[in-house]
Write a protein that holds these residues in place. Sequence first.
Motif, mmCIF file in Angstrom:
data_model
loop_
_atom_site.group_PDB
_atom_site.id
_atom_site.type_symbol
_atom_site.label_atom_id
_atom_site.label_comp_id
_atom_site.label_asym_id
_atom_site.label_seq_id
_atom_site.Cartn_x
_atom_site.Cartn_y
_atom_site.Cartn_z
ATOM 1 N N ILE A 63 35.419 75.037 -72.340
ATOM 2 C CA ILE A 63 35.904 74.356 -71.127
ATOM 3 C C ILE A 63 36.965 75.231 -70.467
ATOM 4 N N PRO A 64 36.545 76.138 -69.606
ATOM 5 C CA PRO A 64 37.549 76.946 -68.900
ATOM 6 C C PRO A 64 38.325 76.091 -67.911
ATOM 7 N N ILE A 65 39.597 76.394 -67.784
ATOM 8 C CA ILE A 65 40.477 75.674 -66.858
ATOM 9 C C ILE A 65 41.173 76.690 -65.969
ATOM 10 N N ILE A 66 41.091 76.470 -64.678
ATOM 11 C CA ILE A 66 41.740 77.347 -63.696
ATOM 12 C C ILE A 66 42.753 76.509 -62.941
ATOM 13 N N ASN A 67 43.945 77.059 -62.803
ATOM 14 C CA ASN A 67 45.048 76.296 -62.233
ATOM 15 C C ASN A 67 45.511 76.857 -60.891
ATOM 16 N N CYS A 68 45.932 75.950 -60.026
ATOM 17 C CA CYS A 68 46.496 76.360 -58.750
ATOM 18 C C CYS A 68 47.719 75.520 -58.426
ATOM 19 N N ALA A 69 48.674 76.132 -57.756
ATOM 20 C CA ALA A 69 49.899 75.444 -57.370
ATOM 21 C C ALA A 69 50.215 75.766 -55.915
ATOM 22 N N TYR A 70 50.830 74.810 -55.244
ATOM 23 C CA TYR A 70 51.152 74.999 -53.839
ATOM 24 C C TYR A 70 52.524 74.428 -53.552
ATOM 25 N N GLU A 71 53.072 74.782 -52.401
ATOM 26 C CA GLU A 71 54.389 74.287 -51.995
ATOM 27 C C GLU A 71 54.331 73.383 -50.773
ATOM 28 N N PRO A 112 31.387 83.316 -50.839
ATOM 29 C CA PRO A 112 31.824 82.107 -51.544
ATOM 30 C C PRO A 112 31.084 80.880 -51.013
ATOM 31 N N ALA A 113 30.886 79.917 -51.887
ATOM 32 C CA ALA A 113 30.242 78.657 -51.516
ATOM 33 C C ALA A 113 31.061 77.510 -52.076
ATOM 34 N N LEU A 114 31.147 76.439 -51.294
ATOM 35 C CA LEU A 114 31.923 75.281 -51.732
ATOM 36 C C LEU A 114 31.332 74.686 -53.002
ATOM 37 N N LEU A 115 32.211 74.464 -53.982
ATOM 38 C CA LEU A 115 31.790 73.915 -55.271
ATOM 39 C C LEU A 115 32.150 72.432 -55.367
ATOM 40 N N ILE A 116 33.394 72.133 -55.106
ATOM 41 C CA ILE A 116 33.898 70.768 -55.216
ATOM 42 C C ILE A 116 35.229 70.727 -54.487
ATOM 43 N N ALA A 117 35.603 69.565 -53.985
ATOM 44 C CA ALA A 117 36.859 69.474 -53.244
ATOM 45 C C ALA A 117 37.487 68.112 -53.463
ATOM 46 N N ILE A 118 38.776 68.028 -53.206
ATOM 47 C CA ILE A 118 39.500 66.781 -53.425
ATOM 48 C C ILE A 118 40.551 66.589 -52.345
ATOM 49 N N ARG A 119 40.846 65.349 -52.034
ATOM 50 C CA ARG A 119 41.969 65.017 -51.158
ATOM 51 C C ARG A 119 43.109 64.512 -52.032
ATOM 52 N N PRO A 120 44.337 64.583 -51.562
ATOM 53 C CA PRO A 120 45.491 64.249 -52.414
ATOM 54 C C PRO A 120 45.668 62.774 -52.702
ATOM 55 N N ASP A 121 44.802 61.922 -52.167
ATOM 56 C CA ASP A 121 44.945 60.492 -52.463
ATOM 57 C C ASP A 121 44.212 60.078 -53.734
ATOM 58 N N VAL A 122 43.562 61.042 -54.404
ATOM 59 C CA VAL A 122 42.920 60.758 -55.688
ATOM 60 C C VAL A 122 43.427 61.769 -56.714
ATOM 61 N N SER A 123 43.390 61.381 -57.978
ATOM 62 C CA SER A 123 43.925 62.257 -59.023
ATOM 63 C C SER A 123 42.832 63.047 -59.735
ATOM 64 N N GLU A 124 41.596 62.638 -59.572
ATOM 65 C CA GLU A 124 40.524 63.354 -60.249
ATOM 66 C C GLU A 124 39.224 63.161 -59.481
ATOM 67 N N PHE A 182 31.682 69.861 -63.252
ATOM 68 C CA PHE A 182 32.909 70.362 -62.629
ATOM 69 C C PHE A 182 33.844 69.199 -62.295
ATOM 70 N N THR A 183 35.107 69.346 -62.676
ATOM 71 C CA THR A 183 36.104 68.317 -62.444
ATOM 72 C C THR A 183 37.351 68.952 -61.852
ATOM 73 N N ILE A 184 37.879 68.316 -60.807
ATOM 74 C CA ILE A 184 39.194 68.700 -60.284
ATOM 75 C C ILE A 184 40.193 67.654 -60.754
ATOM 76 N N SER A 185 41.301 68.130 -61.306
ATOM 77 C CA SER A 185 42.435 67.263 -61.610
ATOM 78 C C SER A 185 43.536 67.592 -60.621
ATOM 79 N N PHE A 186 44.126 66.549 -60.042
ATOM 80 C CA PHE A 186 45.121 66.761 -58.983
ATOM 81 C C PHE A 186 46.403 66.032 -59.341
ATOM 82 N N SER A 195 43.745 71.641 -60.634
ATOM 83 C CA SER A 195 43.021 72.526 -61.542
ATOM 84 C C SER A 195 41.530 72.195 -61.560
ATOM 85 N N LEU A 196 40.765 73.197 -61.911
ATOM 86 C CA LEU A 196 39.314 73.071 -62.042
ATOM 87 C C LEU A 196 38.963 73.176 -63.517
ATOM 88 N N HIS A 197 38.185 72.209 -64.000
ATOM 89 C CA HIS A 197 37.687 72.228 -65.369
ATOM 90 C C HIS A 197 36.162 72.334 -65.320
#
Lengths: 119, 114
Positions: free
Chosen positions: B18-26, B44-56, B62-66, B74-76
């Motif tokens: 289960i690779p995990i890739i992390n991102c941080a923003y300001e 590049p091609a869109l894989l998955i996306a999330i808005r900040p009103d959800v946590s996962e 593919f799973t985004i945790s927010f 992060s992407l799992h």
Amino acid sequence: EADIYQTPRYLVIGTGKKITLECSQTMGHDKMYWYQQDPGMELHLIHYSYGVNSTEKGDLSSESTVSRIRTEHFPLTLESARPSHTSQYLCASSENRGIGGGSDTGELFFGEGSRLTVL
Amino acid sequence: QQQVKQSPQSLIVQKGGIPIINCAYENTAFDYFPWYQQFPGKGPALLIAIRPDVSEKKEGRFTISFNKSAKQFSLHIMDSQPGDSATYFCAASWGTSGTYKYIFGTGTRLKVLA
């Protein structure tokens, strides 16, 4: 599959030559972009357009120029290529984004890229 | 403040890991966080996306945790496969209609060993 096409896919030219990289999309998108991708993978925005006759420079300074005479076409031109211009150039387009968190997210659709080598 | 910091730069896992890739923003004005997948010789091609009103958000393996308070996402990749070997970019977007922009992370090269 996104309907955005770039030509040529690969180009090797000598220093001082003029080159034009073509980008066309059939999705009717108003917004189009050019990104430069270096060997370290990073994507740098060099030009964008929000519609016909609209062009803006991106975050990374570039000696290239662009034009947007037709909605579907967004060519990039280098008047005098140099070895420092060697890179992968990616064109992208997107639709308008929804207001207030709508379902329209303005997804970016990328072409397959044009790999330019200047000798 | 307009940056998106991505880590690690490269990642090697065994098949099924289960690779995990992390991102941080300001910038708290970012309101859309996509992940793009790029195979060699392709754009590049869109894989998955999330808005900040959800946590996962989950789509297939593919799973985004927010984490909005930490300004991290992060992407799992569950049950990773050799076909998942690619470069992954996180991104953040802000603005509306005619004026939105994207910022990309620096990319993570993932290799899944058979």
